[in-house]
Design a protein around this motif. Structure first.
Motif, mmCIF file in Angstrom:
data_model
loop_
_atom_site.group_PDB
_atom_site.id
_atom_site.type_symbol
_atom_site.label_atom_id
_atom_site.label_comp_id
_atom_site.label_asym_id
_atom_site.label_seq_id
_atom_site.Cartn_x
_atom_site.Cartn_y
_atom_site.Cartn_z
ATOM 1 N N LYS A 160 0.664 -1.298 -0.095
ATOM 2 C CA LYS A 160 -0.176 0.028 0.059
ATOM 3 C C LYS A 160 0.998 1.539 -0.097
ATOM 4 C CE LYS A 160 -1.936 -1.281 3.772
ATOM 5 N NZ LYS A 160 -1.262 -2.533 3.947
ATOM 6 N N GLY A 161 0.502 2.128 -0.791
ATOM 7 C CA GLY A 161 1.371 3.297 -1.009
ATOM 8 C C GLY A 161 0.582 4.482 -0.879
ATOM 9 N N CYS A 162 1.236 5.431 -0.655
ATOM 10 C CA CYS A 162 0.433 7.108 -0.430
ATOM 11 C C CYS A 162 1.540 8.082 -0.989
ATOM 12 C CB CYS A 162 0.611 7.306 1.046
ATOM 13 S SG CYS A 162 1.980 7.564 1.796
ATOM 14 N N VAL A 163 1.040 9.142 -1.251
ATOM 15 C CA VAL A 163 1.806 10.424 -1.810
ATOM 16 C C VAL A 163 1.924 11.475 -0.699
ATOM 17 C CG1 VAL A 163 0.925 9.783 -4.154
ATOM 18 C CG2 VAL A 163 -0.285 11.396 -2.680
ATOM 19 N N VAL A 164 2.861 12.322 -1.080
ATOM 20 C CA VAL A 164 3.062 13.585 -0.178
ATOM 21 C C VAL A 164 3.618 14.646 -1.236
ATOM 22 C CG1 VAL A 164 5.596 12.923 0.303
ATOM 23 C CG2 VAL A 164 4.093 14.201 1.839
ATOM 24 N N THR A 165 3.475 15.976 -0.698
ATOM 25 C CA THR A 165 4.020 16.855 -1.446
ATOM 26 C C THR A 165 5.130 17.642 -0.727
ATOM 27 O OG1 THR A 165 1.829 17.059 -2.322
ATOM 28 C CG2 THR A 165 3.110 19.133 -2.734
ATOM 29 N N PRO A 166 6.327 17.344 -0.872
ATOM 30 C CA PRO A 166 7.642 17.807 -0.252
ATOM 31 C C PRO A 166 7.643 19.486 -0.508
ATOM 32 C CG PRO A 166 8.236 15.875 -1.537
ATOM 33 C CD PRO A 166 6.865 16.328 -2.088
#
Lengths: 299, 223
Positions: A160-166
């Protein structure tokens, strides 16, 4: 265990690519794109009605990739389905041989070509990760008539993956949410496009300081020229193409645009390689650049 | 308050096609505050409809057009004018229009669009603060509602679409999560941002909603 999970678990610097399903049913381009990059990346993301522009779905194209022997990362946005459909599509994905899923909030419908549609967001991305975790435990989000958790006839198992906005101007809030995603079950993370290695380093330091230990793959959207870089700076929240890079792109002759795109992407990945566990390359149709970027970044 | 705006006059006229005699109804509550169906607006609507060839059998501003009993009582004063009319044009919210239509057993046309439950910033400027979700979460978010003020109603933090404190759907709109974050930061309560918020029980939003007191008059409530 998916190849993506294995690669990251083994500590290899891991590459993923990305294809976007067509608006229509002609699979020619998307399958060709996947074929071009498949030997250079471990898995290929399939975008899910990206930018809210109606098109062929991520589930169908992910299944087609499985058929073709390519490992997909099934992207799921929360915009278009309620919790019944999201959970059902997770089960659908599993029986179709899909093992990597990526939970995303999804651009609002006003960003797309069906601005009059009703946005759903019954679950947010954290709750979607939680839903996948619950399914893996052999249950679902519902209750039976006695108020007990429902039992599944066979439970799926995902990576399971997720995203982020660095580079978000609210990066602190992004990291707080990332912590929640990990707690909800996220096992890997692919980031929004990053063009500023120093900013990414700062972000990664903060992530590790918070003891967020999942593998993080830096996102690179292949810059197809100065116009696109300008567009991203003005219109894509959390994406910053720094001034020196803008200048570099502006000085690039027209016939060298693709070569420059490969050079810039590879250079950025090389710079950020020591800070993270992989790179997620989003070619936006320039599928042939993916292999070149991987080769140049690995050299 | 139910924030509302008048429908275009051409659309109102079209809905009255084939009907000559019209009774005009307004509401002294939200409709008056939004200038869609108070005394002044009914006078103006009467003049415009007359200029378009309609005859107005009477006008009435109901105190609260959504309150069955009050509508029934007030309507008695206008019994003859309502009886004479082919239909009623209601310049009030959808609940008001349906209450009047059901109570007076007369074809009721709606002359306004109900927009949202909102705050009156000043006359002519209204903003949404509450989506009447049926399970208030304000306590968890230091008094700022993410269900309403985040365009996606996200409960566990911002999406990646916020820029300069504004929302991806409209640069004029504040990102609800930036507001929540800044408030929690100012109060030294950022730890609250870490709490997992489970998926909302949407059962409380299933329409048509109704709410009835368990007892006719609960203890402590004076009728």
């Amino acid at each position: 265990m998916s190849k993506l999970e294995q690669s990251l678990a083994a500590g290899h610097f891991t590459f993923t690519g990305e294809v976007g399903p067509p608006k229509g049913v002609d699979l020619h381009h998307v399958m060709e794109g996947a074929a071009v990059m498949k030997d250079k990346v471990v898995a290929i993301n399939v975008t899910d009605i990206q930018t809210a522009v109606m098109r062929l779905g991520s589930l169908a194209v992910s299944a087609k990739l499985v058929e073709a022997g390519v490992e997909p990362v099934f992207q799921m946005v929360c915009r278009d389905r309620n919790r019944l459909a999201l959970q059902s599509d997770l089960l659908n994905a599993y029986v179709l041989g899909i093992r990597n899923v990526l939970a995303i909030t999804g651009d609002h419908v006003v960003k797309g070509d069906h601005r009059d549609a009703k946005p759903v967001y019954d679950l947010d991305s954290v709750q979607l990760l939680k839903a996948a975790t619950i399914l893996e435990s052999g249950s679902d989000m519902g209750k039976d008539f006695k108020g007990r958790p429902n039992k599944l006839e066979g439970a799926p198992k995902f990576f399971k993956g997720c995203v982020v906005t660095p580079c978000s101007d609210m990066v602190e809030a992004q990291i707080l949410k990332l912590e929640k995603k990990v707690a909800a079950g996220a096992q890997f993370c692919q980031t929004q496009a990053v063009y500023d290695a120093a900013a990414f380093e700062k972000f990664m330091n903060e992530v590790r300081r918070r003891n967020i230990q999942i593998p993080i793959m830096v996102g690179i959207v292949v810059l197809k020229g100065l116009g696109m870089a300008k567009y991203m700076n003005e219109n894509v929240p959390g994406v910053v193409v720094p001034e020196p890079l803008m200048k570099e792109l502006s000085e690039t002759p027209k016939d060298q645009t693709k070569k420059k795109a490969v050079e810039v992407s590879a250079r950025l990945i090389k710079q950020m390689k020591p800070m993270c566990q992989g790179a997620h390359i989003m070619p936006l149709g320039w599928d042939d650049t993916v292999g070149q970027i991987v080769d140049a970044a690995s050299a | 308050m139910i924030i509302q705006k008048q429908k275009a006059f051409e659309d109102i006229l079209k809905s009255l096609e084939g009907e000559q005699k019209v009774f005009l109804a307004g509401c002294a509550d939200c409709a008056a505050a939004c200038k869609t169906g108070g005394e002044e607006e009914l006078v103006e609507m009467k003049a415009r409809l007359e200029a378009a060839g309609k005859s107005i059998t009477g006008t009435a501003v109901f105190d609260t057009a959504c309150q069955l009993g009050a509508v029934r009582q007030k309507a008695r004063e206008y019994e003859q004018a309502i009886k004479e009319a082919d239909s009623i044009l209601v310049m009030a919210c959808g609940t008001g229009a349906q209450t009047i239509g059901e109570t007076l057993e007369k074809k009721a046309h709606i002359g306004v669009d109900s927009l949202f439950v909102g705050q009156v910033n000043r006359l002519g400027k209204y903003t949404e603060r509450c989506s009447t979700c049926g399970q208030c979460v304000l306590e968890a978010f230091e008094g700022i509602c993410p269900v309403t003020r985040c365009a996606k109603g996200l409960l566990n933090g911002p999406c990646g679409g916020s820029k300069g404190g504004k929302c991806e759907i409209d640069p004029e709109k504040d990102c609800g999560w930036v507001l929540i974050y800044k408030k929690m930061e100012a109060l030294g309560k950022l730890d609250k941002m870490r709490a997992y918020q489970p998926a909302k029980d949407q059962g409380s939003r299933h329409t048509p909603r109704q709410f009835t007191w368990p007892k006719k008059t609960p203890e402590g409530i004076k009728k």
